[in-house]
Motif scaffolding. Structure first.
Motif, PDB file in Angstrom:
ATOM      1  N   ARG A  52      56.634  34.617  50.911  1.00 58.49           N
ATOM      2  CA  ARG A  52      57.898  35.283  51.228  1.00 58.49           C
ATOM      3  C   ARG A  52      57.671  36.710  51.736  1.00 58.49           C
ATOM      4  NH1 ARG A  52      58.493  30.806  50.403  1.00 58.49           N
ATOM      5  NH2 ARG A  52      60.099  29.663  49.300  1.00 58.49           N
ATOM      6  N   MET A 265      70.624  41.517  55.783  1.00 54.63           N
ATOM      7  CA  MET A 265      70.615  40.276  55.015  1.00 54.63           C
ATOM      8  C   MET A 265      70.210  39.065  55.850  1.00 54.63           C
ATOM      9  SD  MET A 265      73.241  38.018  56.007  1.00 54.63           S
ATOM     10  CE  MET A 265      73.530  37.109  54.503  1.00 54.63           C
ATOM     11  N   MET A 268      66.864  36.881  55.456  1.00 47.29           N
ATOM     12  CA  MET A 268      66.676  36.160  54.201  1.00 47.29           C
ATOM     13  C   MET A 268      67.697  35.045  54.004  1.00 47.29           C
ATOM     14  SD  MET A 268      64.114  36.839  52.241  1.00 47.29           S
ATOM     15  CE  MET A 268      62.858  37.307  53.430  1.00 47.29           C
ATOM     16  N   PHE A 272      67.084  31.974  51.495  1.00 48.37           N
ATOM     17  CA  PHE A 272      68.030  31.947  50.375  1.00 48.37           C
ATOM     18  C   PHE A 272      68.617  30.549  50.191  1.00 48.37           C
ATOM     19  CE2 PHE A 272      72.669  32.457  49.338  1.00 48.37           C
ATOM     20  CZ  PHE A 272      72.511  32.674  47.980  1.00 48.37           C
ATOM     21  N   ASP A 275      65.806  28.223  48.928  1.00 49.57           N
ATOM     22  CA  ASP A 275      65.440  28.524  47.539  1.00 49.57           C
ATOM     23  C   ASP A 275      66.551  28.145  46.565  1.00 49.57           C
ATOM     24  OD1 ASP A 275      62.978  29.456  48.276  1.00 49.57           O
ATOM     25  OD2 ASP A 275      63.549  31.574  48.288  1.00 49.57           O
ATOM     26  N   ALA A 333      74.751  33.301  44.738  1.00 51.98           N
ATOM     27  CA  ALA A 333      73.405  33.276  44.169  1.00 51.98           C
ATOM     28  C   ALA A 333      73.431  32.903  42.694  1.00 51.98           C
ATOM     29  CB  ALA A 333      72.736  34.632  44.357  1.00 51.98           C
ATOM     30  N   SER A 395      63.021  43.179  53.182  1.00 47.34           N
ATOM     31  CA  SER A 395      63.940  42.300  52.463  1.00 47.34           C
ATOM     32  C   SER A 395      63.210  41.348  51.530  1.00 47.34           C
ATOM     33  CB  SER A 395      64.799  41.508  53.459  1.00 47.34           C
ATOM     34  OG  SER A 395      63.975  40.751  54.340  1.00 47.34           O
ATOM     35  N   VAL A 399      63.754  40.886  47.446  1.00 50.99           N
ATOM     36  CA  VAL A 399      64.055  39.596  46.822  1.00 50.99           C
ATOM     37  C   VAL A 399      63.000  39.254  45.773  1.00 50.99           C
ATOM     38  CG1 VAL A 399      64.230  37.114  47.229  1.00 50.99           C
ATOM     39  CG2 VAL A 399      65.363  38.713  48.785  1.00 50.99           C
ATOM     40  N   TYR A 404      67.927  37.589  44.583  1.00 53.10           N
ATOM     41  CA  TYR A 404      68.878  37.546  45.694  1.00 53.10           C
ATOM     42  C   TYR A 404      70.187  38.273  45.397  1.00 53.10           C
ATOM     43  CZ  TYR A 404      66.097  34.185  48.378  1.00 53.10           C
ATOM     44  OH  TYR A 404      65.105  33.584  49.107  1.00 53.10           O
ATOM     45  N   THR A 405      70.653  38.239  44.159  1.00 52.67           N
ATOM     46  CA  THR A 405      71.936  38.865  43.833  1.00 52.67           C
ATOM     47  C   THR A 405      71.903  40.359  44.142  1.00 52.67           C
ATOM     48  OG1 THR A 405      72.392  37.252  42.084  1.00 52.67           O
ATOM     49  CG2 THR A 405      73.625  39.319  42.032  1.00 52.67           C
ATOM     50  N   PHE A 407      69.805  41.899  46.055  1.00 57.74           N
ATOM     51  CA  PHE A 407      69.565  42.090  47.490  1.00 57.74           C
ATOM     52  C   PHE A 407      70.882  42.075  48.274  1.00 57.74           C
ATOM     53  CE2 PHE A 407      69.055  39.833  51.585  1.00 57.74           C
ATOM     54  CZ  PHE A 407      68.391  40.841  52.290  1.00 57.74           C
ATOM     55  N   PHE A 408      71.761  41.116  47.980  1.00 58.54           N
ATOM     56  CA  PHE A 408      73.026  41.023  48.726  1.00 58.54           C
ATOM     57  C   PHE A 408      73.979  42.168  48.384  1.00 58.54           C
ATOM     58  CE2 PHE A 408      71.892  36.386  49.052  1.00 58.54           C
ATOM     59  CZ  PHE A 408      71.698  36.408  50.429  1.00 58.54           C
TER      60      PHE A 408
END
Length: 435
Positions: A52, A265, A268, A272, A275, A333, A395, A399, A404-405, A407-408
């Protein structure tokens, strides 16, 4: 021109203008390579088992789109030999870019990313360079081909074609890869660049005075080169600052931050979905196909809104929606692979993206001086993507470190400056109209 007296039906008829229709196909040609060196490429790399963190660094290939201003003066002022005289300056540069894209995509198809990751990166860089060169020429054509009043529709038609290409290069490539192979997917995309080639051969060159040749105007070549450099490179920038004064810095800041949220974003998105547990076919069906129709709806609506209301209200709407939809991704997420949640989030994300992209292209088009169309628009569009592309390179690290949460939520927060700057620009425009 803003005219709220124009009826909705009359405003919608602007899409029947021949050059507005032609922009659909040029938009397709511009949009096709983008995902193939961005989100679709990251899906391929994820599928192949590339780390990643390494995938995140591939986001820096997109910086090529953000530094096209460095060679835009050449595209703007140099008439290509032979094909430039036959096709015209804008069309010949478009064709050259399209051939480079097709060659790069075909080359990528035959490379294994696990064994030759660096070679994949170099070929992707070729595609990005040729694609960004094509973009410079298409943007100049779009602005020069019609009057200012049609720029909202030209931008919507361009975005529509661009989104169709994203559907093909996103969902189409994923479907082909899922049921065939990544080799077949990328070869198919290379062949589809023929749409752009055919369009270039059919459209008419905009009526404009061709730039003077580089050499032969003065007694020595060094003087000729110095005059050309001043004309092609210095003048477009001094013109912009002369017209806008110190407020030019505010405009450039706004351009730099407007797309921070969605670009940050974007790289990813496919990792996302994968995953989270969605299959490639589910991603293609919902995130790409369904999302495409939502994006087109947002783009078409914005084209009409720009005709009726001007550009600033749609611009503000797009900025707010794009930042807000990243919060929805953060919520998803926590939910896991819920296909209904994916459909809701994709709907909101693509409608807002269609509105924001169309309004922003119309805004940027109105900033240019047609004496320096390609160079000034390249400056704006380069600045538009450079900060987001730079931050997107990190990014994967965010992550891996925080999930992910988080990150967003960060991606949503970086959209706030654009929201705050839209009213500043609108007030300045209103003062200019009154003075």
């Amino acid at each position: 021109m803003q005219n709220s007296q124009i009826g909705w039906l009359d405003a919608a008829r602007i899409y029947t203008h021949p050059r507005v229709l032609a922009m659909f196909f040029l938009g397709f040609s511009a949009g096709l390579p983008f995902l193939l060196v961005f989100a679709t490429l990251t899906a391929w790399l994820t599928d192949a088992g590339v780390a990643r963190s390494a995938i995140g660094f591939f986001g820096w290939i997109g910086i090529t789109y953000s530094i096209k201003v460095l060679w835009a003066p050449v595209v703007d002022r140099l008439v290509l030999p032979v094909i430039g005289r036959k096709l015209g300056q804008r069309r010949s540069w478009m064709l050259l870019g399209q051939l480079g894209i097709a060659a790069g995509l075909a080359g990528m198809a035959f490379v294994d990313p696990v064994d030759n990751l660096a070679q994949v990166a170099l070929l992707a860089l070729l595609v990005a360079f040729a694609s960004s060169t094509q973009d410079v020429a298409i943007d100049a054509y779009r602005i020069e081909a019609v009057i200012t009043h049609y720029q909202g529709a030209m931008s919507a038609s361009y975005v529509f074609g661009y989104k169709v290409a994203l559907l093909v290069a996103g969902a189409g490539a994923l479907f082909i890869a899922d049921f065939g192979s990544w080799l077949l997917a990328y070869l198919s995309m290379a062949a589809l660049m023929g749409v752009g080639v055919i369009t270039v051969l059919l459209v008419a060159e905009p009526e404009r005075d061709l730039p003077a040749p580089i050499f032969g105007r003065h007694k020595d070549r060094l003087t000729d080169l110095g005059v050309w450099f001043s004309d092609a490179v210095i003048s477009p920038f001094t013109d912009f600052f002369n017209r806008n004064g110190s407020f030019a810095l505010v405009i450039l800041l706004f351009i730099a931050v407007f797309r921070l949220s969605d670009i940050t974003m974007g790289i990813m998105a496919n990792p996302f979905y994968l995953d989270l547990g969605f299959s490639k076919s589910e991603i293609a069906s919902v995130a790409k196909v369904f999302g495409f129709f939502m994006s087109v709806a947002g783009s078409f609506l914005c084209g009409v809104l720009v005709v009726r209301w001007g550009v600033y209200r749609p611009l503000m709407l797009g900025a707010v929606l794009v930042a807000s939809t990243n919060i929805l991704f953060a919520v998803m997420a926590q939910l896991g692979p819920d296909i209904r949640a994916l459909a809701v989030v994709i709907s909101a994300d693509n409608i807002s993206g269609g509105i924001a992209a169309t309004a922003f292209v119309a805004y940027l088009s109105g900033l240019t001086n047609r004496a320096y169309t390609a160079t000034q628009y390249a400056l704006f569009s380069s600045l538009m993507t450079l900060p987001g592309k730079f931050f997107s390179g990190f990014s994967g690290l965010i992550v891996d470190a925080s999930g992910y949460t988080w990150f967003f939520l960060v991606a949503a927060a970086v959209g706030i400056p654009a929201i705050l700057l839209v009213p500043v620009l609108a007030r300045r425009e209103a003062k200019g109209q009154l003075s």
